[in-house]
Design an enzyme around this catalytic site. Structure first.
Site, short mmCIF file in Angstrom:
data_model
loop_
_atom_site.label_atom_id
_atom_site.label_comp_id
_atom_site.label_asym_id
_atom_site.label_seq_id
_atom_site.Cartn_x
_atom_site.Cartn_y
_atom_site.Cartn_z
N CYS A 190 13.62 8.93 2.84
CA CYS A 190 13.06 8.35 4.06
C CYS A 190 13.63 9.02 5.30
O CYS A 190 13.40 8.56 6.42
CB CYS A 190 13.32 6.85 4.11
SG CYS A 190 15.08 6.43 4.16
N GLN A 201 0.83 -1.21 0.00
CA GLN A 201 0.00 0.00 0.00
C GLN A 201 0.87 1.26 0.00
O GLN A 201 0.59 2.23 -0.73
CB GLN A 201 -0.93 0.00 1.21
CG GLN A 201 -1.99 -1.08 1.20
CD GLN A 201 -1.45 -2.46 1.59
OE1 GLN A 201 -0.32 -2.59 2.09
NE2 GLN A 201 -2.26 -3.49 1.35
N ASN A 242 12.17 -0.10 -8.81
CA ASN A 242 10.87 0.23 -8.23
C ASN A 242 10.20 1.42 -8.90
O ASN A 242 8.98 1.47 -9.02
CB ASN A 242 11.03 0.50 -6.73
CG ASN A 242 9.70 0.66 -6.02
OD1 ASN A 242 8.80 -0.17 -6.18
ND2 ASN A 242 9.56 1.71 -5.24
N GLU A 296 23.11 1.99 -10.16
CA GLU A 296 22.88 1.19 -8.96
C GLU A 296 24.16 0.44 -8.61
O GLU A 296 24.85 -0.08 -9.49
CB GLU A 296 21.74 0.19 -9.19
CG GLU A 296 21.55 -0.87 -8.11
CD GLU A 296 21.37 -0.29 -6.71
OE1 GLU A 296 21.97 -0.85 -5.77
OE2 GLU A 296 20.63 0.70 -6.56
N ASP A 324 16.63 8.14 -5.15
CA ASP A 324 16.02 7.57 -3.95
C ASP A 324 17.14 7.01 -3.06
O ASP A 324 17.31 5.80 -2.94
CB ASP A 324 15.03 6.46 -4.35
CG ASP A 324 14.33 5.85 -3.15
OD1 ASP A 324 14.42 6.42 -2.04
OD2 ASP A 324 13.70 4.78 -3.31
#
Length: 252
Positions: free
Chosen positions: A209, A91, A122, A138, A183
């Site tokens: 984050c 979610q 992602n 990456e 990210d």
């Protein structure tokens, strides 16, 4: 807490799980009281489709080691294992992908896009749907291989260039792009603004984050002409003080 299916053989241990389209895969580690049963038997006890374990000197595996995340839209597929990085919940990731897509739509279509800290992809498909060419950077070798396989399966191999290496060493890719998506982990990307200078992309989509390092990097980006245009916060970590932020920066 470990389920009863394994506590009878362990002194202590750790169980990691990730759920996907094919079911749930697991990785189990710990110290054992006695020789464990086979991975196949433990797979059935735990109700998962795949399991890999290292219990003392006992190692075994059974079933698939990766599953496809259910929140990713076809033709793209993101394959992850229980010990790989993925977002905290389906979610939350759906909400984050919607926020990233909205930021990209605001920025408009571009010829060249760059993604830093791309992981297993992602957000990569959101760029591939809007840009002529995408470079994804990456560090993790397995994630890069997964990215390449996903692009091939989706028919986008010609649009995606995957660079395996440390992001700090590959920042030149960002300076030649029209738009950059990043990210990073909790340390943020302190070297990013310095590498960009006053040239490079007109828009940045920054997923974070950690609000403290995001604030630090936003201040550095302001120093090279970027201002925040949109921001979304996603409560991705239930019962904690942490959250995810998706910020669109623009300049010019």
């Amino acid at each position: 807490l470990l389920p009863n299916a394994v506590t009878d053989i362990l002194y202590n241990g750790e169980l990691a799980l990730v759920s996907g389209r094919e079911g749930t895969v697991a990785v189990l580690s710990g110290k054992v009281r006695c020789a464990p049963p086979s991975a196949q038997e433990l797979t059935h006890r735990l109700g998962v489709v795949g399991l890999r374990y290292q219990l003392g000197h006992h190692r075994d595996e059974f079933g698939p080691s990766e599953v496809a995340l259910p929140e990713i839209d076809a033709p793209w597929a993101v394959q992850v294992g229980a010990d790989s990085f993925c977002q905290a919940s389906e979610q939350a990731n759906r909400a984050m992908r919607r926020a990233v897509a909205a930021a990209l739509d605001f920025a408009g279509s571009v010829d060249r896009a760059c993604e830093l800290y791309a992981g297993a992809g992602n957000f990569t498909d959101l760029l591939l749907r809007r840009a002529g060419q995408v470079t994804a950077v990456e560090r993790d070798v397995a994630a890069c291989a997964s990215l390449a396989r996903a692009a091939e399966s989706a028919g986008w191999a010609g649009k995606l260039r995957v660079l395996q290496g440390d992001v700090a060493a590959e920042l030149r890719s960002a300076t030649t792009a029209d738009l950059c998506l990043l990210d990073p982990g909790r340390p943020g990307a302190p070297e990013f603004a310095q590498a960009l200078g006053r040239s490079g992309p007109r828009h940045l989509v920054y997923v974070s984050c950690a609000f403290d390092t995001l604030a630090r990097d936003a201040k550095a980006l302001a120093g090279v002409g970027f201002a925040p245009l949109q921001a979304t916060v996603v409560d991705a970590f239930a019962w904690t003080v942490h959250a995810e932020a998706i910020v669109l920066f623009g300049r010019g």
